[in-house]
Design a protein around this motif. Structure first.
Motif, mmCIF file in Angstrom:
data_model
loop_
_atom_site.group_PDB
_atom_site.id
_atom_site.type_symbol
_atom_site.label_atom_id
_atom_site.label_comp_id
_atom_site.label_asym_id
_atom_site.label_seq_id
_atom_site.Cartn_x
_atom_site.Cartn_y
_atom_site.Cartn_z
ATOM 1 N N GLU B 240 0.825 -1.204 0.000
ATOM 2 C CA GLU B 240 0.000 0.000 0.000
ATOM 3 C C GLU B 240 0.865 1.261 0.000
ATOM 4 O OE1 GLU B 240 -0.192 -2.690 1.848
ATOM 5 O OE2 GLU B 240 -2.178 -3.011 2.717
ATOM 6 N N ILE B 241 2.035 1.180 0.644
ATOM 7 C CA ILE B 241 2.898 2.358 0.769
ATOM 8 C C ILE B 241 3.983 2.354 -0.306
ATOM 9 C CG2 ILE B 241 4.481 3.577 2.365
ATOM 10 C CD1 ILE B 241 1.470 3.803 3.019
ATOM 11 N N SER B 242 4.364 1.221 -0.824
ATOM 12 C CA SER B 242 5.253 1.053 -1.981
ATOM 13 C C SER B 242 5.684 -0.399 -2.086
ATOM 14 C CB SER B 242 6.482 1.970 -1.940
ATOM 15 O OG SER B 242 7.371 1.621 -0.905
ATOM 16 N N GLY B 243 6.197 -0.958 -1.001
ATOM 17 C CA GLY B 243 6.709 -2.324 -1.018
ATOM 18 C C GLY B 243 7.865 -2.385 -0.053
ATOM 19 N N PRO B 244 8.718 -3.411 -0.136
ATOM 20 C CA PRO B 244 9.835 -3.492 0.801
ATOM 21 C C PRO B 244 10.708 -2.243 0.691
ATOM 22 C CG PRO B 244 10.178 -4.949 -1.077
ATOM 23 C CD PRO B 244 8.761 -4.473 -1.148
ATOM 24 N N GLY B 245 11.348 -1.874 1.789
ATOM 25 C CA GLY B 245 12.243 -0.727 1.744
ATOM 26 C C GLY B 245 11.641 0.514 2.371
ATOM 27 N N VAL B 246 10.397 0.449 2.816
ATOM 28 C CA VAL B 246 9.836 1.592 3.542
ATOM 29 C C VAL B 246 10.746 1.858 4.755
ATOM 30 C CG1 VAL B 246 7.877 2.409 4.920
ATOM 31 C CG2 VAL B 246 7.486 1.208 2.764
ATOM 32 N N ALA B 247 11.241 0.778 5.359
ATOM 33 C CA ALA B 247 12.213 0.886 6.444
ATOM 34 C C ALA B 247 13.168 -0.297 6.338
ATOM 35 C CB ALA B 247 11.514 0.877 7.801
ATOM 36 N N PHE B 248 14.393 -0.092 6.811
ATOM 37 C CA PHE B 248 15.394 -1.150 6.666
ATOM 38 C C PHE B 248 16.393 -1.071 7.802
ATOM 39 C CE2 PHE B 248 16.879 2.616 4.478
ATOM 40 C CZ PHE B 248 18.175 2.750 4.954
ATOM 41 N N GLU B 249 17.026 -2.202 8.075
ATOM 42 C CA GLU B 249 18.012 -2.245 9.144
ATOM 43 C C GLU B 249 19.396 -1.861 8.634
ATOM 44 O OE1 GLU B 249 17.203 -5.243 12.845
ATOM 45 O OE2 GLU B 249 18.120 -6.074 11.055
ATOM 46 N N CYS B 250 20.173 -1.226 9.513
ATOM 47 C CA CYS B 250 21.548 -0.861 9.188
ATOM 48 C C CYS B 250 22.494 -1.784 9.942
ATOM 49 C CB CYS B 250 21.800 0.586 9.587
ATOM 50 S SG CYS B 250 21.589 0.834 11.372
ATOM 51 N N MET B 256 14.725 -0.542 12.437
ATOM 52 C CA MET B 256 14.786 -0.211 11.014
ATOM 53 C C MET B 256 14.564 1.277 10.786
ATOM 54 S SD MET B 256 12.660 -3.457 9.587
ATOM 55 C CE MET B 256 11.560 -3.621 10.972
ATOM 56 N N HIS B 257 15.468 1.886 9.990
ATOM 57 C CA HIS B 257 15.329 3.304 9.645
ATOM 58 C C HIS B 257 14.194 3.469 8.639
ATOM 59 C CE1 HIS B 257 18.991 4.742 11.609
ATOM 60 N NE2 HIS B 257 19.583 3.631 11.211
ATOM 61 N N ILE B 258 13.270 4.342 8.948
ATOM 62 C CA ILE B 258 12.173 4.630 8.021
ATOM 63 C C ILE B 258 12.639 5.716 7.062
ATOM 64 C CG2 ILE B 258 9.847 5.617 7.864
ATOM 65 C CD1 ILE B 258 9.314 4.355 10.673
ATOM 66 N N ASN B 259 12.412 5.517 5.786
ATOM 67 C CA ASN B 259 12.830 6.513 4.789
ATOM 68 C C ASN B 259 11.925 7.736 4.888
ATOM 69 O OD1 ASN B 259 15.134 5.347 3.418
ATOM 70 N ND2 ASN B 259 13.704 3.735 2.790
ATOM 71 N N GLU B 260 12.298 8.613 5.822
ATOM 72 C CA GLU B 260 11.413 9.717 6.188
ATOM 73 C C GLU B 260 11.300 10.818 5.145
ATOM 74 O OE1 GLU B 260 10.881 10.840 10.572
ATOM 75 O OE2 GLU B 260 13.031 10.402 10.353
#
Lengths: 144, 433
Positions: B240-250, B256-260
């Motif tokens: 709904e928001i785009s797919g994987p990668g809305v947030a990811f671990e470093c 997980m950092h959210i792509n703000e």
């Protein structure tokens, strides 16, 4: 000297034992003795077979979980007092029997074999040997 | 040395991020008002016009969107650009009801793939890496998303998709794959298959895994890391928001950092809808502020998590979310108690069992029953019936203290619980309510 028993994990529901015996039959494994211990949901099948290596390999290939356990095979005359004598020796040597099961005759109807799972297989064999009780080897069991 | 895909954005100051968010939110609200009658009506019902939203501080005034809205508006009701400007659709995996379709322009695809590229760089990925994408390809966003991200980073991409596990392992070995992307349950299955092929961690060249699309526990992470000899990283997203990668671990592996710069996150009380202070656990809500075709504002994810802005050693400034405990709709209510499958998994792994289990819920004489079927493993099997029963009782005790309710544990034979190449089916709910 102890012989190898194969213990297999099985669910306690219709058909599971059949699935296992099917695998053994397909691979021409001859069962010498079999015993079952079960709870409401699962059980352990304990087997003495003629070819331990093949049996455990084919069971693993078919996703069965099994382990090998050392047990003591004891030859006893098939007559009153036969087992009594053996147990006396074990009790005298302070050896605890966790479980045991019997199979009769084999190719000679006048004898029986008892399989003992004990705390210390070597001590049991020594004690029995001292009293002249015949312990069976893997090969002897295979052709019993 | 920390790797970034877009360093200036990923490490931008909080002030800069806020400025981007303010500007983009205002523009997005106007775009939606002008182009999505469905959402405009929702705003009007609240007496709102675009002028009421001047910055992120006004975000809480906007109405929520939920999965029910997406179903009601299916298929075109939330589309904000002419269909001829769209280049792709993706669809939810349908684990929880009717499918939802999301639309993408080429610019939307680029945003999504950039996000996935950030995730790959964050696990140390560079153009020298070989990235095997074993997520399903097709309507599911897993495969296409990581595939696109891998291209953007410049990795050699192996698009195996899911399935044919022995071939997966063959490619990993023959083509020296260094990064594996798939669901955590499939990663565990690949690991299990490796073991049965007699392969250990030193027999495969993998160094990192990016595993997401379902909830998984820290214990499962440690298991996969040990079996494959890799570092395992979480990735989060939703179609709904785009797919994987809305947030990811470093590299810190602690949230997980959210792509703000693309998505604004809020935490709300799932019952009242009220925004909760940072650091409080609640339902995650997203507003996508850069996408054009399918821009959702205040979309309720049903995921339960916590946000933190504590500085991260990796240098990224974007807010971090903790591993979701599960979706609110994965959550089971058993005898009035909230139970997440991930809690059960934690107890199983702590007791030495593997993550091959199924939760069967039923209702007998008006009482809920919870039966957890767990596969016996060679490590947990002994010739001693009493010992097996003791371990089983210890597990029941562990579950009782974790869940606060009694569960039955049934030990089942190996490989009798269906393996998943995508999302695992953990719960069978037979209750007819």
């Amino acid at each position: 000297m102890a012989i190898k028993q194969i213990s297999v994990f099985l669910e306690n529901k219709p058909g599971t034992l059949l699935k296992m015996t099917g695998v053994l039959a397909e691979n021409k494994i001859d069962m010498r003795a079999l015993s079952l211990a079960e709870t409401k949901d699962f059980g352990i099948v304990r087997l003495i077979v003629d070819d331990v290596y093949t049996a455990s390999t084919v069971l693993k290939d078919k996703n069965f979980i099994s382990i090998l356990t050392d047990v003591v095979g004891v030859l006893i005359p098939d007559e009153p007092g036969g087992l009594d004598k053996v147990l006396r020796v074990l009790a005298g040597a302070n050896i605890n029997v966790e479980y045991m099961y019997a199979f009769l005759g084999g190719r000679n109807i006048h004898r029986a074999c008892m399989i003992f799972r004990v705390g210390d297989a070597r001590a049991a064999e020594n004690a029995l040997g001292t009293w002249g009780i015949k312990i069976l080897s893997q090969d002897e069991i295979a052709s019993f | 040395m920390e790797q970034y895909y877009q360093k200036e954005i990923e490490t931008a100051s909080r002030e800069q991020l806020k400025a981007w968010q303010d500007e983009r939110l205002v523009r997005q609200v106007r775009h939606v008002w002008d182009n999505v009658p469905y959402y405009r009506k929702k705003m009007e019902e609240k007496g709102l016009t675009p002028e009421d939203i001047k910055s992120t501080g006004d975000l809480h005034k906007l109405p929520f969107l939920s999965k029910a809205d997406l179903r009601e508006a299916y298929p075109y009701g939330l589309l904000a650009t002419p269909l001829e400007d769209c280049v792709r659709i993706q669809s939810t995996s349908g684990t929880t009801g009717k499918r939802v379709v999301a639309f993408y322009t080429q610019a939307d695809i680029d945003i999504w793939e950039d996000c996935c590229a950030r995730a790959i760089c964050a696990v140390g990925g560079t153009k020298k890496d070989v990235c095997q994408v074993s997520y399903g390809y097709g309507l599911f966003t897993g495969g296409p998303g990581l595939n696109g991200g891998s291209h953007k980073v410049g990795c050699l991409t192996i698009p195996t998709s899911s399935g044919n596990t022995e071939r997966q392992i063959m490619f990993i070995r023959d083509l020296s794959a260094t990064i594996l992307c798939c669901t955590p349950s499939y990663a565990a299955y690949i690991g299990e298959t490796m073991k049965s092929m007699g392969l250990g961690p030193d027999d495969i060249p993998l160094k990192a895994g990016i595993f997401g699309a379902e909830a998984w526990s820290e214990e499962m992470r440690r298991d996969i890391e040990a079996t494959m000899g890799i570092k395992a990283y979480d990735i989060y997203g939703l179609t709904e928001i785009s797919g994987p990668g809305v947030a990811f671990e470093c590299s810190a592996q602690s949230g997980m950092h959210i792509n703000e710069d693309h998505f604004i996150a809020e935490i709300i009380d799932p019952d009242t809808g009220e925004v909760l202070p940072e650091g409080t656990q609640g339902e995650l809500v997203f507003s996508s502020i850069t996408k054009t075709a399918f821009p959702l504002l205040r979309y309720r994810t049903r995921d339960i998590t916590t946000l933190t802005r504590e500085p991260c050693p990796c240098g990224r400034t974007h807010v971090k979310m903790t591993k979701p405990r599960g979706r609110t709709d994965d959550m089971l209510i058993i005898r009035g108690v909230n139970v997440f499958p991930s809690q059960i998994e934690t107890v199983l792994l702590n007791h030495g069992y593997a993550a091959n289990y199924q939760i069967v819920v039923d209702r007998v004489h008006n009482t809920d029953t919870l039966d957890i079927q767990v596969e016996m493993t060679p490590e947990m099997f002994t010739d001693n019936l009493g010992e097996i029963s003791q371990r089983q009782e210890a597990l029941v005790g562990g579950l009782r203290s974790m869940l606060g309710l009694a569960a039955k544990v049934t030990l089942v034979e190996p490989k009798t619980i269906a393996r998943s190449e995508g999302k695992a089916v953990r719960v069978v709910d037979k209750r007819k309510i």
